[in-house]
Motif scaffolding. Structure first.
Motif, PDB file in Angstrom:
ATOM      1  N   VAL A  19      22.312 -59.317  31.910  1.00  0.00           N
ATOM      2  CA  VAL A  19      22.782 -59.880  30.637  1.00  0.00           C
ATOM      3  C   VAL A  19      22.964 -61.395  30.747  1.00  0.00           C
ATOM      4  CG1 VAL A  19      24.766 -59.992  29.069  1.00  0.00           C
ATOM      5  CG2 VAL A  19      23.785 -57.790  29.696  1.00  0.00           C
ATOM      6  N   LYS A  20      22.318 -62.083  29.817  1.00  0.00           N
ATOM      7  CA  LYS A  20      22.435 -63.537  29.720  1.00  0.00           C
ATOM      8  C   LYS A  20      22.929 -63.905  28.328  1.00  0.00           C
ATOM      9  CE  LYS A  20      18.776 -64.605  33.063  1.00  0.00           C
ATOM     10  NZ  LYS A  20      17.522 -65.371  33.314  1.00  0.00           N
ATOM     11  N   LYS A  21      23.728 -64.966  28.282  1.00  0.00           N
ATOM     12  CA  LYS A  21      24.246 -65.443  27.007  1.00  0.00           C
ATOM     13  C   LYS A  21      24.472 -66.942  27.095  1.00  0.00           C
ATOM     14  CE  LYS A  21      26.179 -65.611  22.932  1.00  0.00           C
ATOM     15  NZ  LYS A  21      25.362 -65.430  21.696  1.00  0.00           N
ATOM     16  N   SER A  22      23.947 -67.652  26.109  1.00  0.00           N
ATOM     17  CA  SER A  22      24.150 -69.097  26.030  1.00  0.00           C
ATOM     18  C   SER A  22      24.722 -69.445  24.673  1.00  0.00           C
ATOM     19  CB  SER A  22      22.826 -69.849  26.236  1.00  0.00           C
ATOM     20  OG  SER A  22      22.321 -69.638  27.535  1.00  0.00           O
ATOM     21  N   PHE A  23      25.527 -70.499  24.668  1.00  0.00           N
ATOM     22  CA  PHE A  23      25.987 -71.104  23.428  1.00  0.00           C
ATOM     23  C   PHE A  23      25.356 -72.490  23.378  1.00  0.00           C
ATOM     24  CE2 PHE A  23      29.366 -68.052  24.483  1.00  0.00           C
ATOM     25  CZ  PHE A  23      29.421 -67.325  23.306  1.00  0.00           C
ATOM     26  N   GLY A  24      24.337 -72.633  22.540  1.00  0.00           N
ATOM     27  CA  GLY A  24      23.590 -73.889  22.547  1.00  0.00           C
ATOM     28  C   GLY A  24      22.888 -74.066  23.879  1.00  0.00           C
ATOM     29  N   GLN A  27      24.803 -72.246  29.248  1.00  0.00           N
ATOM     30  CA  GLN A  27      24.678 -70.847  29.645  1.00  0.00           C
ATOM     31  C   GLN A  27      26.021 -70.345  30.153  1.00  0.00           C
ATOM     32  OE1 GLN A  27      22.410 -69.360  33.226  1.00  0.00           O
ATOM     33  NE2 GLN A  27      21.104 -68.486  31.623  1.00  0.00           N
ATOM     34  N   VAL A  28      26.516 -69.289  29.521  1.00  0.00           N
ATOM     35  CA  VAL A  28      27.824 -68.734  29.869  1.00  0.00           C
ATOM     36  C   VAL A  28      27.678 -67.515  30.771  1.00  0.00           C
ATOM     37  CG1 VAL A  28      29.974 -67.785  28.936  1.00  0.00           C
ATOM     38  CG2 VAL A  28      28.785 -69.610  27.712  1.00  0.00           C
ATOM     39  N   LEU A  29      26.654 -66.707  30.535  1.00  0.00           N
ATOM     40  CA  LEU A  29      26.338 -65.567  31.405  1.00  0.00           C
ATOM     41  C   LEU A  29      24.929 -65.762  31.938  1.00  0.00           C
ATOM     42  CD1 LEU A  29      27.719 -62.600  29.234  1.00  0.00           C
ATOM     43  CD2 LEU A  29      28.866 -63.769  31.125  1.00  0.00           C
ATOM     44  N   GLY A  30      24.793 -65.673  33.259  1.00  0.00           N
ATOM     45  CA  GLY A  30      23.529 -66.029  33.883  1.00  0.00           C
ATOM     46  C   GLY A  30      22.713 -64.874  34.419  1.00  0.00           C
ATOM     47  N   GLY A  31      23.000 -63.660  33.959  1.00  0.00           N
ATOM     48  CA  GLY A  31      22.271 -62.489  34.450  1.00  0.00           C
ATOM     49  C   GLY A  31      23.223 -61.538  35.152  1.00  0.00           C
ATOM     50  N   GLN A 233      31.100 -68.971  37.185  1.00  0.00           N
ATOM     51  CA  GLN A 233      29.938 -69.653  36.606  1.00  0.00           C
ATOM     52  C   GLN A 233      28.929 -68.667  36.014  1.00  0.00           C
ATOM     53  OE1 GLN A 233      28.433 -72.387  39.580  1.00  0.00           O
ATOM     54  NE2 GLN A 233      30.204 -73.735  39.374  1.00  0.00           N
ATOM     55  N   GLY A 234      29.450 -67.668  35.305  1.00  0.00           N
ATOM     56  CA  GLY A 234      28.591 -66.754  34.572  1.00  0.00           C
ATOM     57  C   GLY A 234      27.955 -65.650  35.372  1.00  0.00           C
ATOM     58  N   LEU A 235      28.385 -65.478  36.617  1.00  0.00           N
ATOM     59  CA  LEU A 235      27.820 -64.441  37.472  1.00  0.00           C
ATOM     60  C   LEU A 235      28.936 -63.641  38.142  1.00  0.00           C
ATOM     61  CD1 LEU A 235      25.026 -66.517  39.246  1.00  0.00           C
ATOM     62  CD2 LEU A 235      24.668 -64.734  37.514  1.00  0.00           C
ATOM     63  N   ILE A 236      28.635 -62.398  38.501  1.00  0.00           N
ATOM     64  CA  ILE A 236      29.540 -61.620  39.342  1.00  0.00           C
ATOM     65  C   ILE A 236      29.297 -62.011  40.782  1.00  0.00           C
ATOM     66  CG2 ILE A 236      30.086 -59.308  40.185  1.00  0.00           C
ATOM     67  CD1 ILE A 236      29.610 -58.279  37.354  1.00  0.00           C
ATOM     68  N   VAL A 237      30.326 -62.532  41.435  1.00  0.00           N
ATOM     69  CA  VAL A 237      30.172 -63.006  42.804  1.00  0.00           C
ATOM     70  C   VAL A 237      30.805 -62.063  43.815  1.00  0.00           C
ATOM     71  CG1 VAL A 237      29.954 -65.417  42.105  1.00  0.00           C
ATOM     72  CG2 VAL A 237      32.224 -64.481  42.586  1.00  0.00           C
ATOM     73  N   ALA A 238      31.594 -61.094  43.349  1.00  0.00           N
ATOM     74  CA  ALA A 238      32.193 -60.104  44.248  1.00  0.00           C
ATOM     75  C   ALA A 238      32.591 -58.879  43.426  1.00  0.00           C
ATOM     76  CB  ALA A 238      33.409 -60.674  44.958  1.00  0.00           C
ATOM     77  N   SER A 239      32.457 -57.715  44.051  1.00  0.00           N
ATOM     78  CA  SER A 239      32.881 -56.466  43.405  1.00  0.00           C
ATOM     79  C   SER A 239      33.362 -55.547  44.511  1.00  0.00           C
ATOM     80  CB  SER A 239      31.718 -55.824  42.637  1.00  0.00           C
ATOM     81  OG  SER A 239      32.118 -54.594  42.066  1.00  0.00           O
ATOM     82  N   ASP A 240      34.667 -55.366  44.572  1.00  0.00           N
ATOM     83  CA  ASP A 240      35.269 -54.627  45.683  1.00  0.00           C
ATOM     84  C   ASP A 240      36.158 -53.516  45.185  1.00  0.00           C
ATOM     85  OD1 ASP A 240      34.239 -56.361  47.770  1.00  0.00           O
ATOM     86  OD2 ASP A 240      35.679 -57.847  47.058  1.00  0.00           O
TER      87      ASP A 240
END
Length: 244
Positions: A19-24, A27-31, A233-240
């Motif tokens: 999932v990606k989402k940008s406002f103008g 980029q708020v969600l980068g995948g 920064q728009g990404l999941i960097v850890a999931s524990d």
């Protein structure tokens, strides 16, 4: 600390893929990729601006994601079709899909001219098409569950912030959603009112409801979560898992 039965993983209730989402130009969600299974409580943490709330809002299409997919029990929320035939769902198509998610917001967003009971009833009548007597009984039952049996006839302006947020929780859960989305639900409350709201959420977690929370209340997150997901920064960097 939450104690729940071991779940069978199976297919996720919520499946988020790329999932990606940008406002103008921003980029708020980068995948983003994330699975949430039935009965699982996942808490999303991260600094301000990391995309937590935007991700939550994409799950029920309060924000339209630009790329990727979000599915609830295998049904894509925002779009139908594939490839060049992929089109945004109409509001009439979206309504029953969106009803499978219940969202509780930072601000309460209650209708000021409706009583607590009427606020909870509204979605049951308009979206679930429940007869008014049945909707009233269901709404009253949930308001009792969240400790507001004596406030059903009160308007939002006659309720404290904590009481208004509990009405918001009752409104969301009464719809019978497959997943609850809770976005910083204590951030607008006076500290003295936070505990009463968190107690309601803790009870829902213990009942095995599927929930995705965004919160800065880390002690609370530790008590109710199966898994902590960190965004930056728009990404999941850890999931524990909670133990990890």
């Amino acid at each position: 600390m939450k104690t729940k039965q071991t779940r069978t993983k199976g297919d996720p209730v919520v499946a988020i893929r790329g999932v990606k989402k940008s406002f103008g130009q921003t980029q708020v969600l980068g995948g983003v990729d994330l699975d949430v299974h039935r009965g699982e409580v996942v808490t999303i943490i991260g600094p301000s601006g990391s995309g937590k709330t935007t991700l939550l809002r994409c799950i029920n299409l309060l924000e339209v994601y630009d790329e990727g997919s979000v599915t609830i029990d295998g049904v894509e929320v925002g779009y139908r079709g594939q490839g060049a035939e992929r089109v945004l769902r109409s509001e009439s198509e979206l309504a029953p899909i969106r009803a499978e998610t219940g969202m509780v917001f930072q601000m309460f967003y209650l209708f000021p001219h409706l009583t607590a009971l009427q606020n909870v009833m509204l979605g049951l009548v308009k979206v679930r098409k429940m007869p008014k007597p049945d909707a009233e009984a269901a709404a009253a039952g949930w308001l009792k569950r969240v400790g507001l049996a004596d406030r059903m006839s009160h308007l939002p302006a006659q309720l404290s912030g904590g009481q208004q947020q509990r009405v918001g929780i009752a409104r969301a859960v009464a719809m019978g959603p497959k997943v609850l989305l809770l976005d910083e639900i204590t951030s607008a409350l006076d500290p003295s009112l936070v505990g009463e709201v968190l107690a309601v959420v803790r009870t829902l977690a213990e009942e095995g409801r599927t929930m995705i929370l965004v919160t800065h209340e880390m002690a609370f997150a530790k008590n109710v979560s199966d898994r902590i997901v960190k965004m930056d920064q728009g990404l999941i960097v850890a999931s524990d898992s909670l133990q990890e």
